[in-house]
Design a protein around this motif. Structure first.
Motif, mmCIF file in Angstrom:
data_model
loop_
_atom_site.group_PDB
_atom_site.id
_atom_site.type_symbol
_atom_site.label_atom_id
_atom_site.label_comp_id
_atom_site.label_asym_id
_atom_site.label_seq_id
_atom_site.Cartn_x
_atom_site.Cartn_y
_atom_site.Cartn_z
ATOM 1 N N LYS A 159 0.818 -1.213 0.000
ATOM 2 C CA LYS A 159 0.000 0.000 0.000
ATOM 3 C C LYS A 159 0.853 1.264 0.000
ATOM 4 C CE LYS A 159 -3.559 -2.408 2.627
ATOM 5 N NZ LYS A 159 -4.417 -2.413 3.801
ATOM 6 N N VAL A 160 2.147 1.096 0.227
ATOM 7 C CA VAL A 160 2.995 2.265 0.426
ATOM 8 C C VAL A 160 3.098 3.130 -0.819
ATOM 9 C CG1 VAL A 160 5.338 3.029 0.931
ATOM 10 C CG2 VAL A 160 4.280 1.219 2.295
ATOM 11 N N GLY A 161 3.345 2.499 -1.980
ATOM 12 C CA GLY A 161 3.466 3.280 -3.208
ATOM 13 C C GLY A 161 2.211 4.061 -3.491
ATOM 14 N N PHE A 162 1.055 3.432 -3.231
ATOM 15 C CA PHE A 162 -0.230 4.106 -3.432
ATOM 16 C C PHE A 162 -0.381 5.293 -2.488
ATOM 17 C CE2 PHE A 162 -4.760 4.122 -1.983
ATOM 18 C CZ PHE A 162 -5.275 4.775 -3.091
ATOM 19 N N LEU A 163 -0.050 5.074 -1.202
ATOM 20 C CA LEU A 163 -0.180 6.159 -0.232
ATOM 21 C C LEU A 163 0.799 7.283 -0.529
ATOM 22 C CD1 LEU A 163 -0.648 4.226 3.125
ATOM 23 C CD2 LEU A 163 -2.347 5.587 1.906
ATOM 24 N N HIS A 164 2.011 6.928 -0.979
ATOM 25 C CA HIS A 164 2.989 7.972 -1.294
ATOM 26 C C HIS A 164 2.486 8.843 -2.446
ATOM 27 C CE1 HIS A 164 6.666 10.099 -1.731
ATOM 28 N NE2 HIS A 164 6.965 9.570 -2.912
ATOM 29 N N ARG A 165 1.843 8.204 -3.430
ATOM 30 C CA ARG A 165 1.302 8.971 -4.554
ATOM 31 C C ARG A 165 0.247 9.947 -4.068
ATOM 32 N NH1 ARG A 165 -2.873 8.008 -7.857
ATOM 33 N NH2 ARG A 165 -3.107 5.841 -7.243
ATOM 34 N N ILE A 166 -0.579 9.501 -3.110
ATOM 35 C CA ILE A 166 -1.601 10.387 -2.560
ATOM 36 C C ILE A 166 -0.955 11.517 -1.763
ATOM 37 C CG2 ILE A 166 -3.512 10.514 -0.911
ATOM 38 C CD1 ILE A 166 -4.278 7.710 -1.719
ATOM 39 N N LEU A 167 0.049 11.150 -0.944
ATOM 40 C CA LEU A 167 0.687 12.148 -0.086
ATOM 41 C C LEU A 167 1.401 13.228 -0.879
ATOM 42 C CD1 LEU A 167 2.141 9.743 2.594
ATOM 43 C CD2 LEU A 167 0.591 11.627 3.079
ATOM 44 N N THR A 168 1.856 12.883 -2.090
ATOM 45 C CA THR A 168 2.623 13.846 -2.878
ATOM 46 C C THR A 168 1.843 14.336 -4.085
ATOM 47 O OG1 THR A 168 3.648 12.005 -4.099
ATOM 48 C CG2 THR A 168 4.823 12.855 -2.164
ATOM 49 N N SER A 169 0.531 14.147 -4.096
ATOM 50 C CA SER A 169 -0.290 14.581 -5.225
ATOM 51 C C SER A 169 -1.453 15.435 -4.748
ATOM 52 C CB SER A 169 -0.861 13.359 -5.967
ATOM 53 O OG SER A 169 0.149 12.496 -6.383
ATOM 54 N N ARG A 170 -1.810 16.435 -5.560
ATOM 55 C CA ARG A 170 -2.989 17.263 -5.293
ATOM 56 C C ARG A 170 -3.585 17.706 -6.618
ATOM 57 N NH1 ARG A 170 0.687 20.896 -1.457
ATOM 58 N NH2 ARG A 170 2.001 20.319 -3.210
ATOM 59 N N ASP A 171 -4.891 17.796 -6.649
ATOM 60 C CA ASP A 171 -5.585 18.424 -7.772
ATOM 61 C C ASP A 171 -6.023 19.800 -7.283
ATOM 62 O OD1 ASP A 171 -5.280 16.172 -9.338
ATOM 63 O OD2 ASP A 171 -7.239 15.344 -8.837
ATOM 64 N N VAL A 172 -5.463 20.851 -7.871
ATOM 65 C CA VAL A 172 -5.691 22.215 -7.393
ATOM 66 C C VAL A 172 -6.453 23.014 -8.445
ATOM 67 C CG1 VAL A 172 -4.623 24.333 -6.536
ATOM 68 C CG2 VAL A 172 -3.545 22.103 -6.067
ATOM 69 N N VAL A 173 -7.619 23.535 -8.049
ATOM 70 C CA VAL A 173 -8.448 24.335 -8.951
ATOM 71 C C VAL A 173 -8.525 25.765 -8.402
ATOM 72 C CG1 VAL A 173 -10.737 24.638 -9.966
ATOM 73 C CG2 VAL A 173 -9.808 22.327 -9.641
ATOM 74 N N PHE A 174 -8.229 26.736 -9.250
ATOM 75 C CA PHE A 174 -8.369 28.152 -8.899
ATOM 76 C C PHE A 174 -9.684 28.661 -9.507
ATOM 77 C CE2 PHE A 174 -3.823 27.446 -8.737
ATOM 78 C CZ PHE A 174 -3.417 28.177 -7.626
ATOM 79 N N LEU A 175 -10.517 29.266 -8.674
ATOM 80 C CA LEU A 175 -11.756 29.897 -9.131
ATOM 81 C C LEU A 175 -11.613 31.397 -8.902
ATOM 82 C CD1 LEU A 175 -14.661 29.687 -10.193
ATOM 83 C CD2 LEU A 175 -15.414 29.307 -7.832
ATOM 84 N N LEU A 176 -11.502 32.152 -9.999
ATOM 85 C CA LEU A 176 -11.128 33.567 -9.914
ATOM 86 C C LEU A 176 -12.307 34.482 -10.236
ATOM 87 C CD1 LEU A 176 -7.766 33.281 -11.900
ATOM 88 C CD2 LEU A 176 -8.146 32.940 -9.434
ATOM 89 N N ASP A 177 -12.559 35.405 -9.339
ATOM 90 C CA ASP A 177 -13.560 36.460 -9.555
ATOM 91 C C ASP A 177 -13.084 37.321 -10.725
ATOM 92 O OD1 ASP A 177 -14.987 38.853 -9.503
ATOM 93 O OD2 ASP A 177 -15.047 38.962 -7.315
ATOM 94 N N ALA A 178 -13.878 37.344 -11.809
ATOM 95 C CA ALA A 178 -13.487 38.098 -13.010
ATOM 96 C C ALA A 178 -14.531 39.161 -13.352
ATOM 97 C CB ALA A 178 -13.291 37.154 -14.187
ATOM 98 N N THR A 179 -15.208 39.660 -12.319
ATOM 99 C CA THR A 179 -16.174 40.733 -12.563
ATOM 100 C C THR A 179 -15.435 42.015 -12.923
ATOM 101 O OG1 THR A 179 -16.181 41.222 -10.186
ATOM 102 C CG2 THR A 179 -17.928 39.781 -11.008
ATOM 103 N N ASP A 180 -16.195 42.993 -13.427
ATOM 104 C CA ASP A 180 -15.588 44.266 -13.830
ATOM 105 C C ASP A 180 -14.820 44.918 -12.684
ATOM 106 O OD1 ASP A 180 -16.695 43.889 -16.307
ATOM 107 O OD2 ASP A 180 -18.453 45.151 -15.926
ATOM 108 N N ALA A 181 -15.283 44.675 -11.434
ATOM 109 C CA ALA A 181 -14.658 45.297 -10.266
ATOM 110 C C ALA A 181 -13.220 44.833 -10.049
ATOM 111 C CB ALA A 181 -15.489 45.017 -9.016
ATOM 112 N N THR A 182 -12.838 43.686 -10.634
ATOM 113 C CA THR A 182 -11.484 43.161 -10.409
ATOM 114 C C THR A 182 -10.560 43.390 -11.603
ATOM 115 O OG1 THR A 182 -12.044 40.955 -11.280
ATOM 116 C CG2 THR A 182 -12.422 41.351 -8.920
ATOM 117 N N ARG A 183 -11.020 44.162 -12.608
ATOM 118 C CA ARG A 183 -10.217 44.317 -13.825
ATOM 119 C C ARG A 183 -8.823 44.892 -13.531
ATOM 120 N NH1 ARG A 183 -11.609 43.894 -18.929
ATOM 121 N NH2 ARG A 183 -13.837 43.968 -18.404
#
Length: 387
Positions: free
Chosen positions: A165-189
């Motif tokens: 299980k170690v290789g699997f857990l190491h992959r989880i420990l060193t992996s992330r899916d990162v999503v940025f959700l950015l406010d793009a309204t006129d106020a932030t131009r």
């Protein structure tokens, strides 16, 4: 107990780049006798074990001892190689029921991928031992500790089953899916260059790769617009270049609730590159300049139920309580006066990212291409206790 530890150590290949061993005794408080990086040879470890003196004390605070081990033993500074994928094993000998609560600290150890084997005597609580262990089958009992030799082979066998299980857990420990959700309204131009810079600085700290960190960027105002998905780019340079070339979306209305719902249905999905179902942590970093025009509660709750770890960063025009409701926990909400002040946020955010929990429930892949470590090529961590 000393004989038991000696017999375990005899089977190890102790060395700086091989097996490392640490021993802790505990009663009311925990005491480290030697850390994982104290002794570099098996003979030194054996001599240290033979020289142990019974600590004594009451009561038996197993919960506090587990927390202590996590904070002071399974760390880089004391010789742990957890982040390099070396198996982390904790062998616990407990002579009775814990005086304090064990659930929180036991859960935290599991979330860090530490394999806990709990061995108790007849005065121990068998259900507590199972909760302490990485899996219920990793809990063992003897009538008294003079019979520890009867579980020696069982421990060896169970440690062997944990190794794949170690290789699997190491992959989880060193992996992330990162999503940025950015406010793009006129106020932030006018602030958009600062937003781009913020995203770039966070991405710079990641290990971008198909099997490590993945990144997606979404802009939103009235409606969301995906700039790229989690499986669009697989190198850091590609992502940084894409972020530099972003064009501000614009729009008047800020529908954060609809954007969160959109992410749930269209971005945190396997087809878009999410590895949520494989147990890889899912991270959402939201930048919002104001209060949402629609309700955020239902979609934010749905993301939490999916295990999405949301960090919300708002400017002074934001609703701090709304940011806290969106975040996976209130302390994951940050506020700056203006988006031009975002430079103050990354360190706090990165510290939070490093402390991310992991999900260890998915089944271990049986892909023959996975590298398997030898069963005892591990950190063996043994707290002692006495009645």
């Amino acid at each position: 107990m000393r004989d038991f530890v000696e017999r375990v150590v005899e089977k190890l290949s102790v060395g700086e780049n091989k097996d490392r061993v640490s021993v802790v005794q505990y009663s009311r408080e925990a005491e480290v006798h030697f850390s994982l990086n104290t002794h570099r040879t098996r003979e030194d470890v054996m001599d240290a074990v033979r020289g142990l003196r019974h600590r004594g004390g009451r009561p038996l605070n197993t919960g506090a001892a587990l927390q202590y081990v996590m904070d002071n033993v399974f760390t880089n500074s004391t010789g742990s190689r957890r982040l390099q994928g070396v198996p982390q094993i904790l062998i616990l000998l407990a002579g009775g029921r814990s005086f304090d609560n064990v659930d929180t600290s036991a859960s935290a150890l599991k979330q860090r991928g530490i394999f806990v084997f709990a061995i108790g005597s007849r005065t121990s609580d068998s259900r507590e031992l199972q909760r302490l262990s990485f899996e219920p089958s990793y809990a063992l009992s003897v009538s008294d500790f003079s019979g520890l030799d009867t579980v020696q082979e069982q421990i060896s066998s169970l440690m062997s089953t944990a190794a794949p299980k170690v290789g699997f857990l190491h992959r989880i420990l060193t992996s992330r899916d990162v999503v940025f959700l950015l406010d793009a309204t006129d106020a932030t131009r006018s602030d958009f260059p600062a937003v781009q810079d913020f995203v770039q600085r966070v991405v710079e700290t990641l290990l971008v790769d198909e099997k490590k960190d993945r990144v997606s960027v979404v802009q939103y105002s009235r409606d969301p617009a995906v700039q790229f998905y989690l499986n669009t780019y697989m190198t850091k340079d590609e992502i940084l270049n894409a972020v530099r070339n972003l064009r501000h979306k614009g729009g008047r209305s800020l529908n954060t609730g609809a954007a969160l719902q959109y992410l749930r249905e269209n971005v945190f999905t396997a087809s878009s590159g999410s590895r949520r179902l494989e147990g890889v942590p899912q991270v959402l970093i939201l930048l919002s300049s104001g209060r949402s025009a629609d309700s955020v509660d239902a979609p934010a709750s749905a993301l939490k139920q999916m295990g999405i770890l949301t960090f919300a960063v708002g400017s002074r025009g934001s609703d701090s309580r709304e940011l806290q409701r969106i975040s996976h926990k209130p302390t994951s909400a940050f506020t700056v006066a203006e988006f031009t002040d975002l430079s103050s946020v990354p360190q706090q955010l990165l510290a939070s990212l490093e402390a991310l929990p992991i999900d260890v429930t998915p089944e271990t892949p049986t892909d023959s291409g996975t590298s398997i470590m030898q069963p005892f090529r591990c950190h063996s961590r043994t707290p002692f206790t006495s009645l």
